[in-house]
Design an enzyme around this catalytic site. Structure first.
Site, PDB file in Angstrom:
ATOM      1  N   CYS A   1       0.839  -1.197   0.000  1.00 40.91           N
ATOM      2  CA  CYS A   1       0.000   0.000   0.000  1.00 40.91           C
ATOM      3  C   CYS A   1       0.878   1.253   0.000  1.00 40.91           C
ATOM      4  CB  CYS A   1      -0.911   0.007   1.225  1.00 40.91           C
ATOM      5  SG  CYS A   1      -1.880   1.536   1.377  1.00 40.91           S
TER       6      CYS A   1
ATOM      7  N   ASN B   1     -13.917   8.810  -2.825  1.00 40.93           N
ATOM      8  CA  ASN B   1     -14.538   7.623  -3.410  1.00 40.93           C
ATOM      9  C   ASN B   1     -14.262   6.457  -2.465  1.00 40.93           C
ATOM     10  OD1 ASN B   1     -15.019   9.170  -5.759  1.00 40.93           O
ATOM     11  ND2 ASN B   1     -13.044   8.595  -6.608  1.00 40.93           N
TER      12      ASN B   1
ATOM     13  N   HIS C   1      -8.738   7.369   2.219  1.00 37.97           N
ATOM     14  CA  HIS C   1      -8.194   8.586   1.626  1.00 37.97           C
ATOM     15  C   HIS C   1      -9.238   9.236   0.736  1.00 37.97           C
ATOM     16  CE1 HIS C   1      -7.838   5.984  -1.890  1.00 37.97           C
ATOM     17  NE2 HIS C   1      -7.597   7.049  -2.633  1.00 37.97           N
TER      18      HIS C   1
ATOM     19  N   GLN D   1      -9.490  12.801  -2.320  1.00 40.26           N
ATOM     20  CA  GLN D   1      -8.702  13.553  -3.290  1.00 40.26           C
ATOM     21  C   GLN D   1      -9.192  14.988  -3.361  1.00 40.26           C
ATOM     22  OE1 GLN D   1      -7.662  11.378  -7.043  1.00 40.26           O
ATOM     23  NE2 GLN D   1      -9.132   9.861  -6.309  1.00 40.26           N
TER      24      GLN D   1
END
Length: 374
Positions: A70, A176, A189, A191
């Site tokens: 990751c 998302n 996370h 954006q």
């Protein structure tokens, strides 16, 4: 809040956001990455009066890596990631595979044909990744009030900074979540996109608001929130400074809009007290959504902010729009002919029923899945 700016080995900026009293960040990226490729281009769609970003380098972006690979987890002795430190609270960094990037005049866009109908420009702007926590198995809904507030403070910092950046017209903060949405990295996370234009959806919002102002003399968003409060049938939750509801003409099986009670253009215009209240209500909404089907809800959640120069900017209202493609515990809504081709949505669920269920799913409320199938 402590804000620490550093550079990754390929020159991209990385920002740590930490609670006051956190020791200074001094870790250095040891990966020796090559400099980023030249920025993407945008092409004009004359038929739709819209711009489309063409970013071919994104074909090579990281796709669903294993936990050990990751890139959003902290770095360790045996692995180097996008975050050089061994731990972090909130991190923001420039996307390695941006859809928009660079400054005006920094690079040129080569166009295969050039005419009134075929126009190409550099897709200037900036794309950033926001890591909500170093805990790979967490989610936004599992954050504490303090952690969520730190994310909101980071979003606010980036909104203000990006709106001051040359060539940026609109800043979009979004998350998302879920494989069903198409997420390629499972670490919690979101954006931030800094566009060089006002987006098509925002232009539609502003056009509707201008028309409504001309007809009534009032602001559309303010009247819409007041009408939902008065009706009450689609309310989900509220507090002193914010309100959340299922929209009257919801397009998606699960859809919630969240507005500050005081109309402001963007996150940077909220007071500290308002920002804390909005963060608290957002957490509440996410936790209700995850109880809707007794499983994590895949969703897109985006903060709609006013563009910098667009006609009608004064009519804009900061708000969140959250929606999910899950229409039943084991069924997804696919955008087929009418939605994908004509932008005409057909919703399989009653907005009032969705709101009633979400209202019943407050913290501590039991959830047996009743009414979730459909």
């Amino acid at each position: 809040m402590r804000r620490t700016s550093t550079r990754l080995s390929d020159g991209r900026e990385l920002l740590y956001f930490d609670a006051d009293g956190t020791p200074p960040r001094v870790a250095v990226d040891q990966r020796g990455l090559a400099a980023p490729v030249e920025g993407p281009q945008q092409r004009y769609d004359a038929l739709m009066d819209e711009w489309v970003s063409v970013a071919a380098h994104r074909q090579d972006r990281t796709f669903q890596p294993s936990l050990v690979d990751c890139p959003l987890c902290p770095s360790g002795p045996d692995r180097l990631t996008e975050i050089p430190d061994t731990d972090y609270q909130v991190v923001v960094f420039e996307n390695r595979f941006p859809s928009f990037g660079g400054l005006p005049g920094e690079y040129q866009a080569e166009c295969p044909e050039e005419s009134d109908l075929f126009r190409c420009e550099p897709a200037v702007g900036r794309c950033e990744v926001v890591c909500f926590t170093s805990d790979h198995d967490a989610s936004f809904r599992s954050l504490t009030q303090e952690q969520a507030r730190l994310v909101f403070d980071a979003w606010t910092d980036r909104t203000r900074d990006l709106y001051d950046r040359p060539g940026v017209e609109q800043v979009f903060v979004f998350e998302n979540r879920g494989d069903e949405i198409g997420v390629t990295l499972s670490h919690p996370h979101g954006q931030i996109y800094a566009y060089p234009f006002a987006t098509p959806r925002t232009r539609r919002h502003l056009e509707s608001a201008r028309t409504y102002r001309a007809r009534t003399g009032r602001n559309l968003s303010e009247d819409l929130v007041a009408a939902e409060l008065a009706a009450g049938t689609r309310l989900v939750a509220q507090n002193e400074h914010a309100v959340a509801f299922v929209p009257f003409a919801a397009r998606w099986p699960v859809e919630v809009h969240l507005y500050p009670r005081r109309r402001v253009p963007d996150l940077g215009a909220l007071t500290d007290e308002e920002r804390a209240a909005v963060a608290s209500l957002y957490l509440d909404v996410l936790r209700r959504c995850d109880r809707f089907y007794d499983r994590p809800l895949p969703y897109v959640a985006g903060w709609h902010q006013a563009p910098r120069h667009a006609d009608g900017r004064d009519e804009a209202a900061l708000h969140l729009e959250l929606f999910s493609v899950r229409r039943a515990p084991d069924k997804l809504k696919f955008l087929a002919g009418s939605e994908s081709a004509m932008d005409v949505f057909i919703n399989d669920r009653s907005p009032e029923d969705v709101a009633a269920r979400l209202r019943s799913l407050s913290d501590g409320a039991g959830s047996d899945g009743a009414g979730a199938d459909g």
